[in-house]
Write an enzyme that holds these catalytic residues in place. Structure first.
Site, PDB file in Angstrom:
ATOM      1  N   CYS A 158       0.864  -1.186  -0.129  1.00 60.89           N
ATOM      2  CA  CYS A 158       0.154   0.013  -0.020  1.00 60.89           C
ATOM      3  C   CYS A 158       0.703   1.330  -0.167  1.00 60.89           C
ATOM      4  O   CYS A 158       0.402   2.165   0.120  1.00 60.89           O
ATOM      5  CB  CYS A 158      -0.978  -0.039   1.287  1.00 60.89           C
ATOM      6  SG  CYS A 158      -1.908  -1.626   1.069  1.00 60.89           S
ATOM      7  N   HIS A 218      -2.197   7.840   6.529  1.00 60.94           N
ATOM      8  CA  HIS A 218      -2.675   6.449   5.573  1.00 60.94           C
ATOM      9  C   HIS A 218      -4.399   6.257   6.185  1.00 60.94           C
ATOM     10  O   HIS A 218      -5.049   6.025   5.340  1.00 60.94           O
ATOM     11  CB  HIS A 218      -1.784   5.478   5.997  1.00 60.94           C
ATOM     12  CG  HIS A 218      -1.860   4.175   5.133  1.00 60.94           C
ATOM     13  ND1 HIS A 218      -1.834   4.228   3.889  1.00 60.94           N
ATOM     14  CD2 HIS A 218      -2.063   2.963   5.638  1.00 60.94           C
ATOM     15  CE1 HIS A 218      -2.164   2.866   3.377  1.00 60.94           C
ATOM     16  NE2 HIS A 218      -2.187   1.996   4.541  1.00 60.94           N
ATOM     17  N   HIS A 272      -9.874   1.855   0.603  1.00 58.51           N
ATOM     18  CA  HIS A 272      -8.563   1.497   0.379  1.00 58.51           C
ATOM     19  C   HIS A 272      -8.207   1.077  -0.866  1.00 58.51           C
ATOM     20  O   HIS A 272      -8.527   0.181  -1.488  1.00 58.51           O
ATOM     21  CB  HIS A 272      -8.021   0.493   1.563  1.00 58.51           C
ATOM     22  CG  HIS A 272      -6.781   0.425   1.619  1.00 58.51           C
ATOM     23  ND1 HIS A 272      -5.744   0.945   0.629  1.00 58.51           N
ATOM     24  CD2 HIS A 272      -5.660   0.102   2.589  1.00 58.51           C
ATOM     25  CE1 HIS A 272      -4.528   0.747   0.988  1.00 58.51           C
ATOM     26  NE2 HIS A 272      -4.527   0.195   2.263  1.00 58.51           N
TER      27      HIS A 272
END
Lengths: 390, 194
Positions: free
Chosen positions: A155, A284, A319
């Site tokens: 990620c 994040h 996400h």
């Protein structure tokens, strides 16, 4: 705030952005959602099954791109928009001096699902199972014949792809680099996060006291980087970046945030800035209990009690994995250009220990000169990127 | 400016994985991570003598994690659903995490899939001062199940090179050193077909 002249150095500038996300097609749709703190997370019939922990996902509206080969179409949509914005500068650069860096974790994983079910799958869709082949085709589509890379570091891929793009320019391998982030919603990924019990059944709530997981999302996002001297003086620049590894756990973050704090300090050192120079942090913020707690600790370690405003976009977009770093950097760019601090969609009550600067709602500000973008990922990988005017 | 030196190099295959004794957790890793870990182990580097926070890891995953992806998806109908353990290895970069954990390396990381060369990127990390040493690792795992999908012969091998600024080593890094697999094959000739 440090002297503005500190930011005025030759480097790498951003001259175009494109995005296709759960809040619609185009950067304008993203900007509008940011200003109203809207969420694109919705129940999706495709994932309404006991096989999946939740049907709430950040899906791109179905009519916004053609079916089949979804990673390619998402990437093409975002890349086209970014290159259109940058056309005046790009048209003056020889094709061989324009590179492309793709950020993806699963590329066109839909093809694997199709092949496993003996469903029709085009040759292109099958080729795009491999991120590098996808990157080559995207570059060819834009007439870019410079260096091509496919970055895949979980990620954090998007931030690392931006770093790679900047490095290609700084060491003279290219004058412009098209950085593209893409991952599409797939049964593969949603089943995987379900297996890990990492999905919030009610939709993710980053930094909320009741948060209990992430929401999968999909996006295509693109940023055009150019050599600093080719960009307008008003362009936003990449001032510095830093990376680190927790060396702690494959799927869980470090408990003390030391790895992410190290990445932030490295980015500050690289940019020649101090922590008080940072005007906003885009976290994040996955919405998983451990990630958000770790991130809060890292911010406290670096900024102490004077943490700048912080927010996270995953309650809006989900996400988006390999696209996350790129699309969330676009969030930062829109905030700097529009002089506002984005909020944290779906946040209701901040958890104990979250940074004092956590923003639930967006706010207009007089200026926003320097921002910090953070991402973390499986494998303990951390990334930090600092953007600034000039 | 100091020359960049190849401090150590290795090349391993499936037989080396079968012979490896790297703890109980090793058996839970996917083949790509096992190969990568064994390749780093075969370098024989004493990481206690290096600044762990300044050792970068650059990984080249030619076929990405496609072999593990295939295994994960094939297990979706198993009792209890797909494997959470295997899902963690459906990222091409998983081997970076395993190497970092085993050797407690907290430097910066990069993973390129396909034909990108990690050697110039490792040199960049060294020259910019982002790292004092860089582990360059490649793996190529193509199982028979996916060979046809990507038109590639079956393979299961990995190699590693430790790059440092200055000091002694196997040899200096040359201008034409870009293909890590080729470099490992030359520096560590080995019959991996056996």
């Amino acid at each position: 705030m440090s002297e503005v002249s500190k930011f005025s150095r030759p480097g790498v500038a951003i001259i175009g952005c494109g995005a296709i996300t759960a809040v619609g097609r185009g950067v304008d749709a993203l900007r509008a959602a940011l200003k109203t703190n809207s969420s694109g997370l919705k129940p999706n019939a495709r994932f309404d099954s006991p096989r999946f922990q939740s049907s709430i996902v950040g899906a791109v509206p179905p009519n916004d791109f053609p079916s089949g080969d979804p990673a390619f179409h998402l990437a093409v949509a975002a890349l086209g928009e970014a290159c259109d914005e940058a056309r005046n500068v790009l048209s003056s650069i020889p094709a061989a001096r324009i590179g492309l860096v793709l950020s993806t974790t699963k590329a066109n994983i839909a093809a694997l699902e199709q092949l496993a079910e003996n469903e029709p799958c085009s040759d292109d869709a099958r080729r795009h199972l491999q991120g590098y082949a996808l990157a080559v085709d995207l570059a060819a589509g834009q007439g870019a014949s410079g260096p091509v890379q496919c970055v895949s570091v979980a990620c954090v891929s998007g931030l690392v792809a931006l770093q790679q793009g900047a490095k290609l320019i700084l060491r003279g391998d290219a004058d412009a680099v098209l950085v593209v982030g893409v991952d599409h919603l797939s049964s593969f990924v949603v089943a995987g996060f379900t297996a890990l019990k990492a999905i919030d059944p009610n939709g993710c709530r980053p930094f909320d006291r009741n948060r209990c997981g992430l929401s999968p999302g999909e996006a295509g996002a693109a940023i055009v980087l150019v050599r600093g001297d080719l960009a307008p003086s008003s362009a936003i620049s990449m001032l510095g970046w830093g990376g680190s590894n927790d060396a702690n756990h494959l799927t869980g973050p470090s408990r003390d945030g030391s790895g992410l704090a190290l990445a932030i300090r490295r980015a500050l050192n690289a940019s020649g800035l101090q922590s008080p120079d940072i005007g906003y942090v885009n976290a994040h913020g996955t919405g998983t209990p451990y990630n958000d707690a770790m991130e809060s600790m890292a911010l406290r370690t670096v900024f102490g009690e004077k943490c700048p405003p912080v927010s996270a976009a995953k309650g809006m977009l989900g996400h988006t994995l390999g696209a996350a770093g790129v699309v969330e950097t676009i969030v930062c760019i829109l905030a700097m250009e529009g002089r506002f601090l984005p909020g944290t969609p779906r946040l209701i009550e901040p958890a104990e220990g979250t940074p004092a600067g956590l923003m639930r709602d967006p706010h207009v500000v007089d200026c926003l000169n320097v921002v910090l973008k953070l991402n973390t990922g499986f494998g303990g990988i951390n990334g930090a990127l600092i953007l600034g005017h000039g | 400016m100091d020359k960049i030196v190849i401090a150590a190099a290795s090349m391993v295959g499936e037989e080396d994985v079968r012979m490896a004794r790297l703890g109980t957790r090793f058996g839970r890793l996917d083949l790509a991570s096992q190969l990568a870990l064994v390749a780093v182990e075969a370098l024989g580097v004493n990481f206690d003598l290096l600044p762990r926070e300044l050792i970068g890891i650059c990984l080249a995953a030619r076929a990405g994690s496609l072999a593990t992806d295939f295994d994960f998806w094939r297990g979706r109908d198993n009792a209890g659903g797909p494997s959470p353990t295997l899902f963690a290895y459906t990222l091409p970069s998983s081997a970076i995490g395993e190497i970092a954990i085993r050797h407690r390396l907290t430097g910066p990381n990069l993973c390129l899939t396909g034909e990108g060369s990690i050697i110039p990127e490792a040199c960049d990390l060294l020259r910019r001062g982002e790292a004092q040493a860089c582990l360059c690792v490649f793996y190529n795992v193509v199982t028979p199940a996916i060979a046809g999908l990507i038109n590639s012969p079956a393979a299961a091998l990995a190699g590693a090179i430790l790059l440092r600024l200055g000091g002694n080593g196997v040899r200096e890094l040359g201008e034409n050193d870009r293909d890590i697999e080729k470099m490992c094959r030359v520096l560590c000739p080995k019959d991996l077909a056996s």
